[in-house]
Design a protein around this motif. Sequence first.
Motif, PDB file in Angstrom:
ATOM      1  N   ARG A  96       9.379  16.901  -5.988  1.00  0.00           N
ATOM      2  CA  ARG A  96       8.311  16.785  -4.986  1.00  0.00           C
ATOM      3  C   ARG A  96       7.432  15.565  -5.300  1.00  0.00           C
ATOM      4  N   ALA A  97       7.042  15.398  -6.595  1.00  0.00           N
ATOM      5  CA  ALA A  97       6.182  14.264  -6.942  1.00  0.00           C
ATOM      6  C   ALA A  97       6.917  12.955  -6.717  1.00  0.00           C
ATOM      7  N   ALA A  98       8.211  12.924  -7.062  1.00  0.00           N
ATOM      8  CA  ALA A  98       8.977  11.689  -6.929  1.00  0.00           C
ATOM      9  C   ALA A  98       9.180  11.316  -5.460  1.00  0.00           C
ATOM     10  N   VAL A  99       9.610  12.281  -4.644  1.00  0.00           N
ATOM     11  CA  VAL A  99       9.853  11.980  -3.222  1.00  0.00           C
ATOM     12  C   VAL A  99       8.543  11.619  -2.535  1.00  0.00           C
ATOM     13  N   LEU A 100       7.471  12.348  -2.874  1.00  0.00           N
ATOM     14  CA  LEU A 100       6.157  12.070  -2.288  1.00  0.00           C
ATOM     15  C   LEU A 100       5.720  10.655  -2.647  1.00  0.00           C
ATOM     16  N   MET A 152      -2.144   7.267  -6.113  1.00  0.00           N
ATOM     17  CA  MET A 152      -1.163   8.360  -6.219  1.00  0.00           C
ATOM     18  C   MET A 152      -1.291   9.041  -7.573  1.00  0.00           C
ATOM     19  N   ALA A 153      -1.352   8.211  -8.637  1.00  0.00           N
ATOM     20  CA  ALA A 153      -1.432   8.781  -9.987  1.00  0.00           C
ATOM     21  C   ALA A 153      -2.700   9.616 -10.123  1.00  0.00           C
ATOM     22  N   PRO A 169       0.248  17.705 -15.493  1.00  0.00           N
ATOM     23  CA  PRO A 169      -0.505  16.697 -14.722  1.00  0.00           C
ATOM     24  C   PRO A 169      -0.093  15.259 -15.050  1.00  0.00           C
ATOM     25  N   LEU A 170       0.069  14.957 -16.329  1.00  0.00           N
ATOM     26  CA  LEU A 170       0.416  13.573 -16.702  1.00  0.00           C
ATOM     27  C   LEU A 170       1.798  13.202 -16.208  1.00  0.00           C
ATOM     28  N   GLN A 171       2.732  14.155 -16.343  1.00  0.00           N
ATOM     29  CA  GLN A 171       4.105  13.891 -15.883  1.00  0.00           C
ATOM     30  C   GLN A 171       4.108  13.660 -14.375  1.00  0.00           C
ATOM     31  N   ALA A 172       3.373  14.496 -13.653  1.00  0.00           N
ATOM     32  CA  ALA A 172       3.309  14.361 -12.193  1.00  0.00           C
ATOM     33  C   ALA A 172       2.670  13.029 -11.808  1.00  0.00           C
ATOM     34  N   PHE A 201       2.469  10.230 -13.639  1.00  0.00           N
ATOM     35  CA  PHE A 201       3.360   9.134 -14.027  1.00  0.00           C
ATOM     36  C   PHE A 201       4.538   9.035 -13.056  1.00  0.00           C
ATOM     37  N   THR A 202       5.162  10.201 -12.752  1.00  0.00           N
ATOM     38  CA  THR A 202       6.309  10.216 -11.850  1.00  0.00           C
ATOM     39  C   THR A 202       5.952   9.616 -10.496  1.00  0.00           C
ATOM     40  N   SER A 203       4.838  10.064  -9.918  1.00  0.00           N
ATOM     41  CA  SER A 203       4.521   9.572  -8.575  1.00  0.00           C
ATOM     42  C   SER A 203       4.070   8.116  -8.595  1.00  0.00           C
ATOM     43  N   ALA A 204       3.370   7.665  -9.656  1.00  0.00           N
ATOM     44  CA  ALA A 204       2.963   6.248  -9.710  1.00  0.00           C
ATOM     45  C   ALA A 204       4.177   5.337  -9.847  1.00  0.00           C
ATOM     46  N   VAL A 205       5.127   5.726 -10.698  1.00  0.00           N
ATOM     47  CA  VAL A 205       6.321   4.892 -10.907  1.00  0.00           C
ATOM     48  C   VAL A 205       7.176   4.862  -9.642  1.00  0.00           C
ATOM     49  N   THR A 206       7.407   6.055  -9.057  1.00  0.00           N
ATOM     50  CA  THR A 206       8.251   6.064  -7.856  1.00  0.00           C
ATOM     51  C   THR A 206       7.552   5.345  -6.708  1.00  0.00           C
ATOM     52  N   PHE A 207       6.219   5.476  -6.619  1.00  0.00           N
ATOM     53  CA  PHE A 207       5.482   4.741  -5.582  1.00  0.00           C
ATOM     54  C   PHE A 207       5.703   3.237  -5.741  1.00  0.00           C
TER      55      PHE A 207
END
Length: 234
Positions: free
Chosen positions: A21-25, A66-67, A148-151, A153-159
């Motif tokens: 969800r965090a990655a696709v978002l 996002m992050a 929280p940190l993983q979410a 990091f995941t969304s900032a990188v994928t963004f």
Amino acid sequence: MSDSSAHPGDPHYVTRSNWLRAAVLGANDGIVSVSSLIVGVAAANAGQDAVIIAGVAGLGAGAMSMAEGEYVSVSSQSDIENADIAREEQALSDFPEDELAELAQIYRERGLSDETARIVAKELTAHDALGAHVRDELGIVDEQSANPLQAAFTSAVTFSIAAAIPVLAAWLAPASSIIPVTLFVTVLALAALGALGAKVGAAPLLRPTLRVVGWGVFAMAVTAGIGSLFGVSV
Ligand SMILES: [Zn+2]
């Protein structure tokens, strides 16, 4: 979760849902917001350099927000969960009999007979009372608790990775056709993202792909409209 699955060849994917969800978002937001920004600025007749600067600024600003957004929302989620667990722990020590009856009631509602529900509640309470209440009463399972940190990091990188696609398209396009090239590349990227998200989650491909592409095109159309208003007035 133990790997004693009845169908190891066809596993469940729900444990992937949080980072997916965090990655696709993150990726979806990256492509749509930055491509819309680029199309909007280009539609306002800005030069190619200005368009690319706007794209890169949008990438940086978007990744940070996002992050921050993921970190704050997931942290408040785990704050709520931790507060509920502490309340439950207190109730277990203050009212052990009531809590046992409550647990048995939960199992009765799930279809167990009176007697079986009481036995199961008693045995699970003896084994791990708090664990049983957290899982079966509060519905909190470890696999679903996001970090929280993983979410963040995941969304900032994928963004960032996703937003780089329209920025590169605008940079490599001839100055006269930034909008059609960015639109084309963005629609392709959104279709790939929709399909990838569905594939990773082992869901049917078509609907998620059309959903992602549809919303993306709609967002770009709106910002192109706004941009062209400015372009006409400039
Ligand atoms: Zn309880």
